[in-house]
Design an enzyme around this catalytic site. Structure first.
Site, PDB file in Angstrom:
ATOM      1  N   LYS A  27       0.836  -1.211   0.000  1.00 32.29           N
ATOM      2  CA  LYS A  27       0.000   0.000   0.000  1.00 32.29           C
ATOM      3  C   LYS A  27       0.869   1.259   0.000  1.00 32.29           C
ATOM      4  O   LYS A  27       0.634   2.183  -0.781  1.00 32.29           O
ATOM      5  CB  LYS A  27      -0.925  -0.031   1.223  1.00 32.29           C
ATOM      6  N   ARG A  32       2.926   5.955  -3.215  1.00 31.07           N
ATOM      7  CA  ARG A  32       4.080   6.769  -3.624  1.00 31.07           C
ATOM      8  C   ARG A  32       4.351   6.659  -5.123  1.00 31.07           C
ATOM      9  O   ARG A  32       4.838   7.614  -5.747  1.00 31.07           O
ATOM     10  CB  ARG A  32       5.305   6.358  -2.806  1.00 31.07           C
ATOM     11  N   GLY A 100      -5.019   7.724   5.524  1.00 34.17           N
ATOM     12  CA  GLY A 100      -4.112   8.621   6.228  1.00 34.17           C
ATOM     13  C   GLY A 100      -2.870   8.932   5.410  1.00 34.17           C
ATOM     14  O   GLY A 100      -2.371  10.061   5.416  1.00 34.17           O
ATOM     15  N   SER A 172       7.121   8.644  12.587  1.00 32.03           N
ATOM     16  CA  SER A 172       6.053   8.594  11.583  1.00 32.03           C
ATOM     17  C   SER A 172       6.610   8.788  10.186  1.00 32.03           C
ATOM     18  O   SER A 172       7.135   9.852   9.853  1.00 32.03           O
ATOM     19  CB  SER A 172       5.008   9.684  11.854  1.00 32.03           C
ATOM     20  N   GLN A 174       4.749   8.937   7.611  1.00 33.81           N
ATOM     21  CA  GLN A 174       3.868   9.855   6.887  1.00 33.81           C
ATOM     22  C   GLN A 174       4.317  11.298   7.096  1.00 33.81           C
ATOM     23  O   GLN A 174       4.347  12.089   6.149  1.00 33.81           O
ATOM     24  CB  GLN A 174       2.418   9.662   7.347  1.00 33.81           C
ATOM     25  N   ASP A 320       1.961  -1.454  11.755  1.00 31.78           N
ATOM     26  CA  ASP A 320       0.648  -1.842  11.228  1.00 31.78           C
ATOM     27  C   ASP A 320       0.295  -3.297  11.550  1.00 31.78           C
ATOM     28  O   ASP A 320      -0.801  -3.755  11.219  1.00 31.78           O
ATOM     29  CB  ASP A 320       0.616  -1.642   9.709  1.00 31.78           C
TER      30      ASP A 320
HETATM   31  C1  S3P Z   1       2.567   4.730   6.349  1.00 30.13           C
HETATM   32  C2  S3P Z   1       3.110   5.052   7.570  1.00 30.13           C
HETATM   33  C3  S3P Z   1       2.575   4.576   8.851  1.00 30.13           C
HETATM   34  C4  S3P Z   1       1.633   3.395   8.664  1.00 30.13           C
HETATM   35  C5  S3P Z   1       0.661   3.612   7.546  1.00 30.13           C
HETATM   36  C6  S3P Z   1       1.392   3.831   6.235  1.00 30.13           C
HETATM   37  C7  S3P Z   1       3.172   5.267   5.120  1.00 30.13           C
HETATM   38  O1  S3P Z   1       1.835   5.613   9.461  1.00 30.13           O
HETATM   39  O2  S3P Z   1       0.943   3.129   9.873  1.00 30.13           O
HETATM   40  O3  S3P Z   1      -0.201   2.492   7.405  1.00 30.13           O
HETATM   41  O4  S3P Z   1       2.826   4.779   4.018  1.00 30.13           O
HETATM   42  O5  S3P Z   1       4.011   6.176   5.230  1.00 30.13           O
HETATM   43  P1  S3P Z   1       2.525   6.685  10.456  1.00 30.13           P
HETATM   44  O6  S3P Z   1       3.429   7.536   9.677  1.00 30.13           O
HETATM   45  O7  S3P Z   1       1.350   7.445  11.025  1.00 30.13           O
HETATM   46  O8  S3P Z   1       3.217   5.869  11.500  1.00 30.13           O
END
Ligand code: S3P
Length: 439
Positions: A27, A32, A100, A172, A174, A320
Site C-alpha cells: 500500500k 508513492r 491517512g 512517523s 507519513q 501496522d
Molecule cells: C505509512 C506510515 C505509517 C503506517 C501507515 C502507512 C506510510 O503511518 O501506519 O499504514 O505509508 O508512510 P505513520 O506515519 O502514522 O506511522
C-alpha cells in the site's frame, strides 16, 4: 463509499493454512508510485499496483489534479507524468476516503502548488490528527486551515516555502514523507531527523527517480527545486497483508504456507522479528531486489508460540502489524507485553482498545494500557466482535477463527477493501472458512 455498507465476516472455527500465495501489492509503495510518477518527467509504468480503495483514492486525486493515468491491465498503471510544476487546480474537494497516507503526504505536496486545494476524508479519517503535518508545514511557510487539527485541510496555494530542519516528535513515515515532499518545493535544504527508523519508501523511490536524497544516520535531507525522472516501478507484495497469513500459519497446527515476493524492507520486518522471538518457524528464500526494494518468499510452518516482552525498537518496524500480533499473543503460552505503542491509538481506529475489547469478548485476558497492552495467552472462544471499520482489526480477528472454539462474527468489515480487496478469496483458498454477510 464502501465503508457505508455493513459487511459482517462469519468465520467458522478450526482449520489450518497451507499452500503458496501472493498477497496484493504494498500500500505504501503504491501510493508513492502515483504521487512521484505524476510529478516525474516521462511515463512511469507501475506493476503489482494495489487496487485497494486507499491507493485508488490517491489515483483519483491525481486525476483530479490533471494527471492522465491509464490502467492497461490488472495491477498495472501507466502514469503520464506532468513534471514538478504540471499539476492543475482541482475542480472540487479532494476526498481521500479512509487513507491517512494520502492526506498526510498530499498535504506536503499541495502546500507547494500555486493553486488552492481542500483535502477531506471519511468519518474515521476526519477524526485523525493532522497537526503533526500542519505544524512542520507552517514552519516552512505553508498556510493550511484545519478543523482544530483534524480534516478537512484547506491548503492555500502560492505560498513560498523555505527549507527547514525538523525533529520528528513521533516515529512517523507519513510526517517524514510529508515534509520531504514539501521540501522538493522549498527554497534550500529540508532535513528531517526521526526518533526511530520508519519506513523509507519515499526516500528509496525519490532516489530511484533521480532526486538526490542524503541519508546520514537518523537524518534525511534533500534540496528543493530538483526533478523526477519516470521509471518502471515493480511493487512488491505487502508484508502488512502477508502478516495475517503469517500469524494464521503460526497459530494453527499443521499449517505450512509460503507467501511469494513479499517486500522485506528492513524498516518493515518487525513482524518477522517479533514472531520469530515468539517461537515461530519462519524461513526466507528467493531473496532479491526489485526497483530498489528487497523482496523474498516467506514460509511459515506451525510451531508453538510463547509470550514475550515486545522489544521497543521493533514497534515502528511492526506498527501496522499489531492487531495480528495480538492474535498470536492470545494463542501463545504465557504473557505478551507491549509498551511504547501509543501511536496505535490514532490509526484507522484506536487499535489498542479495539483489540482489547474484541479479545475479551472472545474470552482472552487482554488489558489495555495507555501505550500498549498486556495479553495472557489462553483459549479463544466464540462471539461477535467489532472491527470499528478498521481493515486490520477485521483481518486479525478473522485469523483468530483458526484457533476458536466456535463461530466468530466480525462487524463493520467493508474497509478491508482499502488494503486487501481479495482477502476473503485468498483466506478461503488457504484454508480459513470465512464468508462475508451483507447487512
Ligand atoms: C505509512 C506510515 C505509517 C503506517 C501507515 C502507512 C506510510 O503511518 O501506519 O499504514 O505509508 O508512510 P505513520 O506515519 O502514522 O506511522
Amino acid at each position: 463509499m464502501s465503508s457505508e455498507q455493513n459487511i459482517i465476516y462469519q468465520v467458522q472455527p478450526g482449520g489450518k493454512l497451507t499452500g503458496t500465495l501472493r498477497v496484493p501489492g504494498d500500500k505504501s509503495i503504491s501510493h508513492r508510485s502515483i504521487m512521484l510518477g505524476s510529478l516525474a518527467e516521462g511515463v512511469t509504468e507501475v506493476s503489482g499496483f494495489l487496487e485497494g480503495d486507499d491507493a485508488l483514492a490517491t489515483l483519483a486525486t491525481f486525476e483530479a489534479l490533471g494527471v492522465k493515468i491509464e490502467r492497461p491491465a490488472a495491477e498495472k498503471l501507466r502514469i503520464h507524468g506532468v513534471g514538478m510544476q504540471g499539476l492543475t487546480a482541482p475542480e472540487k474537494d479532494l476526498d481521500v476516503g479512509n487513507s491517512g497516507t494520502s492526506i498526510r503526504l498530499l498535504s506536503g505536496l499541495l502546500a507547494g502548488q500555486m493553486f488552492n486545494s481542500t483535502l477531506t476524508g471519511d468519518s474515521s479519517l476526519s477524526g485523525r490528527p493532522m497537526q503533526r503535518v500542519t505544524d512542520p508545514l507552517a514552519l516552512m511557510g505553508a498556510m493550511i486551515a484545519s478543523a482544530e487539527g483534524k480534516p478537512p485541510l484547506h491548503i492555500m496555494g502560492g505560498m513560498p516555502l523555505a527549507g527547514i530542519h525538523y525533529d520528528l516528535p513521533m516515529a512517523s513515515a507519513q510526517v517524514k514523507s510529508c515534509v520531504l515532499l514539501a521540501g522538493m518545493y522549498a527554497a534550500g535544504k529540508t532535513s528531517v531527523t526521526e526518533p526511530a527508523p520508519t519506513r523509507d519508501h519515499t526516500e528509496r523511490m525519490l532516489t530511484g527517480m533521480g532526486y538526490e536524497v542524503e541519508v546520514n544516520g537518523d537524518t534525511v535531507s534533500l534540496e528543493g527545486g530538483g526533478k523526477l525522472t519516470a521509471t518502471a516501478i515493480n511493487v512488491p507484495a505487502d508484508i502488512s497483508s502477508a502478516t495475517f497469513f503469517m500469524v494464521g500459519a503460526a497459530i494453527a497446527e499443521g499449517s505450512d504456507i509460503t507467501l511469494q515476493h513479499v517486500g522485506i524492507n528492513p524498516t518493515r520486518i518487525g513482524i518477522i522479528n517479533i514472531l520469530t522471538a515468539m517461537g515461530a518457524d519462519i524461513t526466507l528464500s528467493n531473496e532479491q531486489e526489485t526497483g530498489g526494494e528487497p523482496v523474498a518468499d516467506i514460509r511459515v510452518r506451525y510451531a508453538p508460540l510463547k509470550g514475550i516482552q515486545i522489544p521497543a525498537d521493533q514497534v515502528p518496524l511492526a506498527i501496522d502489524e499489531f492487531p495480528a500480533i495480538f492474535i498470536a499473543a492470545a494463542c501463545a503460552d504465557g504473557q505478551t507485553v507491549l509498551t511504547g505503542a501509543e501511536e496505535l491509538r490514532v490509526k484507522e481506529s484506536d487499535r489498542i482498545q479495539a483489540m482489547a475489547d474484541g479479545l475479551q469478548i472472545l474470552g482472552i485476558d487482554a488489558q489495555s494500557t495507555t501505550d500498549g497492552i498486556i495479553i495472557n495467552g489462553g483459549v479463544i472462544g466464540s462471539g461477535e466482535v467489532n472491527s470499528l471499520g478498521d481493515h486490520r482489526i477485521a483481518m486479525a480477528f478473522a485469523m483468530a477463527g483458526l484457533q476458536a472454539g466456535g463461530t466468530i462474527f466480525i462487524n463493520d468489515c467493508a474497509n478491508v477493501a482499502t488494503s486487501f480487496p481479495n482477502f476473503i478469496a485468498l483466506a478461503n483458498n488457504a484454508g480459513l472458512e470465512i464468508e462475508s454477510i451483507y447487512a
